[in-house]
Write a protein that holds these residues in place. Structure first.
Motif, PDB file in Angstrom:
ATOM      1  N   ALA B  49       0.850  -1.190   0.000  1.00  0.00           N
ATOM      2  CA  ALA B  49       0.000   0.000   0.000  1.00  0.00           C
ATOM      3  C   ALA B  49       0.887   1.242   0.000  1.00  0.00           C
ATOM      4  CB  ALA B  49      -0.911  -0.005   1.222  1.00  0.00           C
ATOM      5  N   TYR B  50       0.316   2.349  -0.476  1.00  0.00           N
ATOM      6  CA  TYR B  50       1.049   3.610  -0.606  1.00  0.00           C
ATOM      7  C   TYR B  50       0.294   4.711   0.120  1.00  0.00           C
ATOM      8  CZ  TYR B  50       3.458   1.132  -4.346  1.00  0.00           C
ATOM      9  OH  TYR B  50       4.179   0.223  -5.064  1.00  0.00           O
ATOM     10  N   LEU B  51       1.040   5.657   0.697  1.00  0.00           N
ATOM     11  CA  LEU B  51       0.411   6.783   1.400  1.00  0.00           C
ATOM     12  C   LEU B  51       0.947   8.108   0.897  1.00  0.00           C
ATOM     13  CD1 LEU B  51      -1.210   8.130   3.774  1.00  0.00           C
ATOM     14  CD2 LEU B  51       0.852   7.839   5.158  1.00  0.00           C
ATOM     15  N   GLU B  52       0.042   9.006   0.560  1.00  0.00           N
ATOM     16  CA  GLU B  52       0.394  10.414   0.338  1.00  0.00           C
ATOM     17  C   GLU B  52      -0.322  11.212   1.431  1.00  0.00           C
ATOM     18  OE1 GLU B  52       2.388  11.927  -1.845  1.00  0.00           O
ATOM     19  OE2 GLU B  52       1.721  14.020  -1.834  1.00  0.00           O
ATOM     20  N   THR B  53       0.463  11.780   2.349  1.00  0.00           N
ATOM     21  CA  THR B  53      -0.136  12.627   3.387  1.00  0.00           C
ATOM     22  C   THR B  53      -0.559  13.942   2.744  1.00  0.00           C
ATOM     23  OG1 THR B  53       1.232  11.632   5.104  1.00  0.00           O
ATOM     24  CG2 THR B  53       0.283  13.789   5.586  1.00  0.00           C
ATOM     25  N   LEU B  54      -1.840  14.271   2.862  1.00  0.00           N
ATOM     26  CA  LEU B  54      -2.345  15.508   2.248  1.00  0.00           C
ATOM     27  C   LEU B  54      -2.380  16.644   3.270  1.00  0.00           C
ATOM     28  CD1 LEU B  54      -5.298  14.012   0.137  1.00  0.00           C
ATOM     29  CD2 LEU B  54      -3.013  14.623  -0.666  1.00  0.00           C
ATOM     30  N   ILE B  55      -2.753  16.319   4.512  1.00  0.00           N
ATOM     31  CA  ILE B  55      -2.871  17.329   5.574  1.00  0.00           C
ATOM     32  C   ILE B  55      -2.447  16.686   6.888  1.00  0.00           C
ATOM     33  CG2 ILE B  55      -4.531  18.636   6.988  1.00  0.00           C
ATOM     34  CD1 ILE B  55      -4.309  20.001   4.328  1.00  0.00           C
ATOM     35  N   ASN B  56      -1.579  17.355   7.635  1.00  0.00           N
ATOM     36  CA  ASN B  56      -1.232  16.897   8.983  1.00  0.00           C
ATOM     37  C   ASN B  56      -2.154  17.533  10.016  1.00  0.00           C
ATOM     38  OD1 ASN B  56       1.132  15.138   8.703  1.00  0.00           O
ATOM     39  ND2 ASN B  56       2.122  16.957   7.819  1.00  0.00           N
ATOM     40  N   ALA B  57      -2.467  16.796  11.070  1.00  0.00           N
ATOM     41  CA  ALA B  57      -3.243  17.352  12.179  1.00  0.00           C
ATOM     42  C   ALA B  57      -2.381  18.361  12.934  1.00  0.00           C
ATOM     43  CB  ALA B  57      -3.677  16.226  13.110  1.00  0.00           C
ATOM     44  N   ASP B  58      -3.033  19.347  13.564  1.00  0.00           N
ATOM     45  CA  ASP B  58      -2.318  20.234  14.466  1.00  0.00           C
ATOM     46  C   ASP B  58      -3.215  20.516  15.678  1.00  0.00           C
ATOM     47  OD1 ASP B  58      -3.974  22.583  13.987  1.00  0.00           O
ATOM     48  OD2 ASP B  58      -2.969  22.755  12.059  1.00  0.00           O
ATOM     49  N   SER B  59      -2.727  21.317  16.607  1.00  0.00           N
ATOM     50  CA  SER B  59      -3.480  21.494  17.860  1.00  0.00           C
ATOM     51  C   SER B  59      -4.803  22.221  17.626  1.00  0.00           C
ATOM     52  CB  SER B  59      -2.628  22.256  18.879  1.00  0.00           C
ATOM     53  OG  SER B  59      -2.276  23.515  18.335  1.00  0.00           O
ATOM     54  N   LEU B  60      -4.876  23.101  16.619  1.00  0.00           N
ATOM     55  CA  LEU B  60      -6.117  23.840  16.364  1.00  0.00           C
ATOM     56  C   LEU B  60      -7.079  23.040  15.478  1.00  0.00           C
ATOM     57  CD1 LEU B  60      -4.720  27.436  15.795  1.00  0.00           C
ATOM     58  CD2 LEU B  60      -6.057  26.621  17.742  1.00  0.00           C
ATOM     59  N   ASN B  61      -6.537  22.339  14.494  1.00  0.00           N
ATOM     60  CA  ASN B  61      -7.357  21.513  13.607  1.00  0.00           C
ATOM     61  C   ASN B  61      -6.802  20.081  13.672  1.00  0.00           C
ATOM     62  OD1 ASN B  61      -8.694  20.185  11.559  1.00  0.00           O
ATOM     63  ND2 ASN B  61      -8.681  21.943  10.166  1.00  0.00           N
ATOM     64  N   PRO B  62      -7.385  19.236  14.530  1.00  0.00           N
ATOM     65  CA  PRO B  62      -6.783  17.938  14.861  1.00  0.00           C
ATOM     66  C   PRO B  62      -7.097  16.834  13.847  1.00  0.00           C
ATOM     67  CG  PRO B  62      -8.766  18.246  16.147  1.00  0.00           C
ATOM     68  CD  PRO B  62      -8.655  19.457  15.262  1.00  0.00           C
ATOM     69  N   THR B  63      -7.342  17.227  12.594  1.00  0.00           N
ATOM     70  CA  THR B  63      -7.741  16.270  11.554  1.00  0.00           C
ATOM     71  C   THR B  63      -6.605  16.075  10.560  1.00  0.00           C
ATOM     72  OG1 THR B  63     -10.015  17.020  11.772  1.00  0.00           O
ATOM     73  CG2 THR B  63      -9.453  15.828   9.754  1.00  0.00           C
ATOM     74  N   SER B  64      -6.237  14.811  10.311  1.00  0.00           N
ATOM     75  CA  SER B  64      -5.258  14.536   9.260  1.00  0.00           C
ATOM     76  C   SER B  64      -5.979  13.930   8.061  1.00  0.00           C
ATOM     77  CB  SER B  64      -4.173  13.584   9.751  1.00  0.00           C
ATOM     78  OG  SER B  64      -4.715  12.298   9.911  1.00  0.00           O
ATOM     79  N   VAL B  65      -5.421  14.150   6.875  1.00  0.00           N
ATOM     80  CA  VAL B  65      -6.006  13.600   5.651  1.00  0.00           C
ATOM     81  C   VAL B  65      -4.902  12.921   4.855  1.00  0.00           C
ATOM     82  CG1 VAL B  65      -7.324  14.101   3.554  1.00  0.00           C
ATOM     83  CG2 VAL B  65      -7.703  15.483   5.597  1.00  0.00           C
ATOM     84  N   GLY B  66      -5.149  11.678   4.453  1.00  0.00           N
ATOM     85  CA  GLY B  66      -4.161  10.949   3.662  1.00  0.00           C
ATOM     86  C   GLY B  66      -4.815  10.211   2.517  1.00  0.00           C
ATOM     87  N   ASN B  67      -4.116  10.139   1.393  1.00  0.00           N
ATOM     88  CA  ASN B  67      -4.590   9.359   0.240  1.00  0.00           C
ATOM     89  C   ASN B  67      -3.875   8.011   0.281  1.00  0.00           C
ATOM     90  OD1 ASN B  67      -6.107   9.369  -2.368  1.00  0.00           O
ATOM     91  ND2 ASN B  67      -4.045   9.043  -3.220  1.00  0.00           N
ATOM     92  N   VAL B  68      -4.635   6.926   0.421  1.00  0.00           N
ATOM     93  CA  VAL B  68      -4.030   5.596   0.536  1.00  0.00           C
ATOM     94  C   VAL B  68      -4.409   4.759  -0.686  1.00  0.00           C
ATOM     95  CG1 VAL B  68      -3.726   3.567   2.002  1.00  0.00           C
ATOM     96  CG2 VAL B  68      -4.328   5.752   3.049  1.00  0.00           C
ATOM     97  N   THR B  69      -3.408   4.168  -1.320  1.00  0.00           N
ATOM     98  CA  THR B  69      -3.618   3.310  -2.486  1.00  0.00           C
ATOM     99  C   THR B  69      -3.227   1.887  -2.111  1.00  0.00           C
ATOM    100  OG1 THR B  69      -3.117   5.161  -3.952  1.00  0.00           O
ATOM    101  CG2 THR B  69      -2.969   2.946  -4.918  1.00  0.00           C
TER     102      THR B  69
END
Lengths: 156, 156
Positions: B49-69
């Protein structure tokens, strides 16, 4: 002469069938991954835009996800998110601007993290529609809607 | 005779150019919206499987987004998210299963909300790869990884 005519006609028919197939494929290639949804009728947008709600926020997972399709020229009003927002560009050409910053051009595959409590707007370019997934955190409060994006601001 | 030959040759050239263009468009239509990223080398996955991290979580916006193939047959281990997770299916055919529930088949445009603290796994079908965007809330803690999805569980 008759043979040439038949050959020319066959050639035109084959090319025309390929051209149609090409248009069909291009059409499907520019379709969004998610449904277009229904026309947005609130007054937080300028122009014509559509929303398909993909996920509603709840008390345990306070994140909502929506697929928004903007027709050319359509855009949100200025607004801000107390919990921040993430935009994933699915198709088309669009704009994103934070207050006091230059307008960014967005294309398929681009990703934006809108900081918490920073006024911004997004929408389609003037000539091409725009499809985005909006991921909005609502744990710190709902979206605050501000004034319209004027034509001057939009074109700048 | 010469005219017929020239006409036939032109026809073949035009059709062949259209056919190539059609293949190019089809190719781009089946590509993911986001980059494939890099091969996942941790042991939380079975298969490739492959991962492209699109957005990292931070203290103000605790959501991460990744594209997984996921390549065919590839899947995560069983795992759970204290803050919940949302999956958006971008392409291909995949599976999603919560502990004690039947396996669901996922296709382009499908959306899953994984409840907080419920063990589940996701991955590609045996024959077709799978591309998903994972939206993970980390405000209540990091992902907890559990045991492998056995071949028996995967095939059930």
């Amino acid at each position: 002469m008759k043979k040439i005519l038949i050959l020319a006609l066959s050639c035109v028919m084959i090319v025309s069938s390929y051209a149609q197939e090409k248009r069909d494929i291009q059409q499907s290639a520019t379709n969004s991954v998610f449904p277009k949804g229904t026309k947005i009728t609130n007054n937080n947008f300028t122009g014509t835009a559509y929303l398909e709600t993909l996920i509603n926020a709840d008390s345990l997972n306070p994140t909502s996800v929506g697929n928004v399709t903007f027709e050319p020229g359509a855009r949100t009003k200025w607004h801000l998110h107390p919990g921040g927002q993430i935009l994933l560009v699915i198709d088309g050409v669009g704009y994103y601007q934070e207050k006091g910053q230059a307008k960014k051009v967005l294309r398929k595959g681009d990703v934006i993290k809108c900081p918490t409590n920073v006024a911004h707007w997004h929408g389609a370019s003037a000539d091409t529609g725009f499809v985005q997934v909006a991921i909005t955190n609502r744990h710190l409060g709902e979206t605050v809607w501000l004034q319209e994006v004027t034509d001057d601001e939009y074109k700048k």
